[in-house]
Design a protein around this motif. Structure first.
Motif, PDB file in Angstrom:
ATOM      1  N   LEU A  42       0.821  -1.215   0.000  1.00  0.00           N
ATOM      2  CA  LEU A  42       0.000   0.000   0.000  1.00  0.00           C
ATOM      3  C   LEU A  42       0.854   1.264   0.000  1.00  0.00           C
ATOM      4  CD1 LEU A  42      -2.820  -1.075   2.465  1.00  0.00           C
ATOM      5  CD2 LEU A  42      -3.021  -0.725  -0.011  1.00  0.00           C
ATOM      6  N   GLY A  46       0.908   3.894  -3.052  1.00  0.00           N
ATOM      7  CA  GLY A  46       0.576   5.299  -2.821  1.00  0.00           C
ATOM      8  C   GLY A  46       1.675   6.225  -3.311  1.00  0.00           C
ATOM      9  N   LEU A  51      -2.257   3.780  -6.141  1.00  0.00           N
ATOM     10  CA  LEU A  51      -3.264   3.607  -5.096  1.00  0.00           C
ATOM     11  C   LEU A  51      -3.400   4.921  -4.327  1.00  0.00           C
ATOM     12  CD1 LEU A  51      -2.169   0.098  -3.715  1.00  0.00           C
ATOM     13  CD2 LEU A  51      -3.940   0.582  -5.396  1.00  0.00           C
ATOM     14  N   TRP A  56      -7.801   4.943  -0.003  1.00  0.00           N
ATOM     15  CA  TRP A  56      -6.498   4.259   0.039  1.00  0.00           C
ATOM     16  C   TRP A  56      -5.617   4.829   1.145  1.00  0.00           C
ATOM     17  CZ3 TRP A  56      -6.103  -0.230  -2.056  1.00  0.00           C
ATOM     18  CH2 TRP A  56      -6.813  -0.539  -3.197  1.00  0.00           C
ATOM     19  N   ARG A  60      -4.174   2.640   4.076  1.00  0.00           N
ATOM     20  CA  ARG A  60      -2.727   2.595   4.230  1.00  0.00           C
ATOM     21  C   ARG A  60      -2.338   2.824   5.692  1.00  0.00           C
ATOM     22  NH1 ARG A  60      -1.381   4.265  -0.359  1.00  0.00           N
ATOM     23  NH2 ARG A  60      -2.216   6.350  -0.161  1.00  0.00           N
TER      24      ARG A  60
END
Length: 176
Positions: A42, A46, A51, A56, A60
């Motif tokens: 994640l 990101g 993501l 998200w 995360r």
């Protein structure tokens, strides 16, 4: 008496128990690392923009906090396991003053075999006898070193007894 088949069966049983312990350890490690792996995915997703967005970002943070908690718990369990004491068979130390003939016989046998004499003798209810290294912290301080001048006569064997020598543990059924 245990025949060859019994020894092989015992070895197979010990091997299967050891493999079971390794399987449990591997699965526990996988469960501990899974949230950390998800958090890494994640975080990388990101940072690359794949993501990104409100949902998200919350996911995360939640997964990262969960991964940190799981890793701290795993580290705590690993510390407890690393500091644990090994299983110690119950024994009763026999003082030399209470069994001088037994100590003399064991020292004589050690001299004949040209091996170090044990630092002490202990009894156990088990049906086995063994030499036990008592230098591990689980056993407490090693027995005090004793000197026996009756073993070192003119031209006789030198004194082989030291505080770091193992303890002879004798199964009490062998004494009967």
């Amino acid at each position: 008496m245990t025949g060859i088949g019994g020894v092989e069966m015992g070895a197979q049983a010990a091997r299967s128990r050891a493999l079971a312990v390794l399987r449990v350890r591997s699965r526990a490690l996988a469960v501990a690392l899974l949230p950390a792996a998800a958090a890494v995915i994640l975080l990388v997703g990101g940072s690359t923009g794949h993501l990104a967005g409100g949902g998200w970002d919350v996911l995360r943070w939640v997964v990262s906090v969960l991964a940190l908690c799981v890793l701290l718990a795993a580290a705590g369990v690993a510390l407890v396991v690393a500091r644990s004491r090994p299983a110690v068979t119950p024994t009763v130390t026999v003082a030399e003053e209470s069994a001088p003939d037994l100590y003399r016989m064991v020292r004589d046998l050690a001299d004949r075999l040209d091996v170090p004499a044990p630092s002490a003798i202990a009894l156990t209810p088990d049906c086995d006898s063994w030499l036990e290294d008592r230098t591990h912290p689980a056993h407490g301080p090693p027995p005090a070193e004793k000197h026996h001048d009756d073993l070192a006569g003119p031209g006789g064997p030198a004194h082989r007894r030291s505080a770091t020598a193992p303890v002879l543990v004798i199964g009490s059924p062998f004494l009967w």
